[in-house]
Design a protein around this motif. Structure first.
Motif, PDB file in Angstrom:
ATOM      1  N   UNK A  21      -8.932 -10.739 -40.351  1.00 22.88           N
ATOM      2  CA  UNK A  21      -9.643  -9.911 -41.315  1.00 22.88           C
ATOM      3  C   UNK A  21     -11.167 -10.017 -41.221  1.00 22.88           C
ATOM      4  N   UNK A  22     -11.759 -11.219 -41.165  1.00 22.03           N
ATOM      5  CA  UNK A  22     -13.232 -11.263 -41.059  1.00 22.03           C
ATOM      6  C   UNK A  22     -13.747 -10.518 -39.817  1.00 22.03           C
ATOM      7  N   UNK A  23     -13.077 -10.687 -38.698  1.00 21.89           N
ATOM      8  CA  UNK A  23     -13.504  -9.973 -37.483  1.00 21.89           C
ATOM      9  C   UNK A  23     -13.277  -8.483 -37.612  1.00 21.89           C
ATOM     10  N   UNK A  24     -12.169  -8.117 -38.215  1.00 23.33           N
ATOM     11  CA  UNK A  24     -11.876  -6.695 -38.407  1.00 23.33           C
ATOM     12  C   UNK A  24     -12.945  -6.032 -39.273  1.00 23.33           C
ATOM     13  N   UNK A  25     -13.411  -6.751 -40.255  1.00 25.05           N
ATOM     14  CA  UNK A  25     -14.436  -6.196 -41.142  1.00 25.05           C
ATOM     15  C   UNK A  25     -15.825  -6.168 -40.517  1.00 25.05           C
ATOM     16  N   UNK A  26     -16.129  -7.112 -39.617  1.00 24.07           N
ATOM     17  CA  UNK A  26     -17.516  -7.278 -39.186  1.00 24.07           C
ATOM     18  C   UNK A  26     -17.786  -7.117 -37.692  1.00 24.07           C
ATOM     19  N   UNK A  27     -16.775  -6.852 -36.880  1.00 20.64           N
ATOM     20  CA  UNK A  27     -17.021  -6.678 -35.447  1.00 20.64           C
ATOM     21  C   UNK A  27     -17.949  -5.486 -35.217  1.00 20.64           C
ATOM     22  N   UNK A  28     -19.065  -5.687 -34.485  1.00 14.17           N
ATOM     23  CA  UNK A  28     -19.995  -4.576 -34.259  1.00 14.17           C
ATOM     24  C   UNK A  28     -19.473  -3.612 -33.190  1.00 14.17           C
ATOM     25  N   UNK A  29     -18.829  -2.555 -33.652  1.00 14.20           N
ATOM     26  CA  UNK A  29     -18.310  -1.548 -32.721  1.00 14.20           C
ATOM     27  C   UNK A  29     -18.267  -0.203 -33.424  1.00 14.20           C
ATOM     28  N   UNK A  30     -18.236   0.837 -32.614  1.00 20.81           N
ATOM     29  CA  UNK A  30     -18.187   2.188 -33.159  1.00 20.81           C
ATOM     30  C   UNK A  30     -16.819   2.523 -33.729  1.00 20.81           C
ATOM     31  N   UNK A  31     -15.782   1.985 -33.124  1.00 15.85           N
ATOM     32  CA  UNK A  31     -14.417   2.304 -33.544  1.00 15.85           C
ATOM     33  C   UNK A  31     -13.532   1.065 -33.429  1.00 15.85           C
ATOM     34  N   UNK A 104     -15.398  -2.210 -24.273  1.00 12.44           N
ATOM     35  CA  UNK A 104     -14.358  -2.614 -25.215  1.00 12.44           C
ATOM     36  C   UNK A 104     -14.466  -4.106 -25.534  1.00 12.44           C
ATOM     37  N   UNK A 105     -14.409  -4.432 -26.814  1.00 18.36           N
ATOM     38  CA  UNK A 105     -14.256  -5.824 -27.248  1.00 18.36           C
ATOM     39  C   UNK A 105     -12.788  -6.007 -27.595  1.00 18.36           C
ATOM     40  N   UNK A 106     -12.167  -7.039 -27.056  1.00 17.85           N
ATOM     41  CA  UNK A 106     -10.764  -7.330 -27.335  1.00 17.85           C
ATOM     42  C   UNK A 106     -10.696  -8.626 -28.132  1.00 17.85           C
ATOM     43  N   UNK A 107     -10.026  -8.559 -29.263  1.00 10.77           N
ATOM     44  CA  UNK A 107      -9.872  -9.709 -30.136  1.00 10.77           C
ATOM     45  C   UNK A 107      -8.377  -9.994 -30.245  1.00 10.77           C
ATOM     46  N   UNK A 108      -8.008 -11.243 -29.986  1.00 10.21           N
ATOM     47  CA  UNK A 108      -6.607 -11.623 -30.081  1.00 10.21           C
ATOM     48  C   UNK A 108      -6.500 -13.102 -30.425  1.00 10.21           C
ATOM     49  N   UNK A 109      -5.325 -13.648 -30.254  1.00 11.45           N
ATOM     50  CA  UNK A 109      -5.061 -15.033 -30.619  1.00 11.45           C
ATOM     51  C   UNK A 109      -5.670 -16.019 -29.633  1.00 11.45           C
TER      52      UNK A 109
END
Length: 134
Positions: A21-31, A104-109
């Motif tokens: 959630x914190x990354x989902x809310x604050x990741x600097x990306x257009x989409x 693309x920024x990829x966020x995972x486990x």
């Protein structure tokens, strides 16, 4: 740095809220996008969990939600997921999202799957395989 697309690769619906959630809310990306490797259908809850994922994603700004329904990657705690299959799914998804993967920024486990869940760990390994092959 501002990315064109931020893709969150999760194992099951609800992982986006529980772990990212914190990354989902604050990741600097257009989409922002969410790629869920399963529908979370353990105990027959897949449809309900997919609907919850769609609602949560809209609240947290994810424009696209893709849920994979691959029988070999179903939500079953006894099932070992295939890292290579996960890598193939992730790679094909990413190729569709941007002309260059640099956008693309990829966020995972992490390697421990955040909670040592075997499916979370498999998603980590599959994600790592994608980037090892580039």
């Amino acid at each position: 740095m501002m990315y064109k697309v931020g893709v969150f690769v999760i194992a099951h619906p609800d992982d986006e809220v529980m772990f990212f959630l914190p990354s989902l809310l604050h990741l600097p990306c257009e989409e922002k996008q969410i790629l869920s490797i399963s529908d979370g259908g353990y105990q027959g809850l897949g449809y309900k969990r997919m609907k919850e994922l769609e609602k949560a994603s809209a609240l947290y700004g994810a424009k696209t939600v893709q849920v994979i329904n691959e029988p070999r990657l179903r939500d079953d705690p006894q099932l070992e997921w295939d890292d290579q299959l996960i890598a193939q799914i992730i790679f094909l998804y990413l190729k569709k999202q941007a002309s260059q993967l640099d956008d693309i920024a990829v966020v995972s486990f992490d390697a421990k799957g955040a909670s040592r869940h075997r499916h979370h760990i498999a998603v980590c390994r599959g994600t790592q395989l994608v980037f090892q092959k580039l």
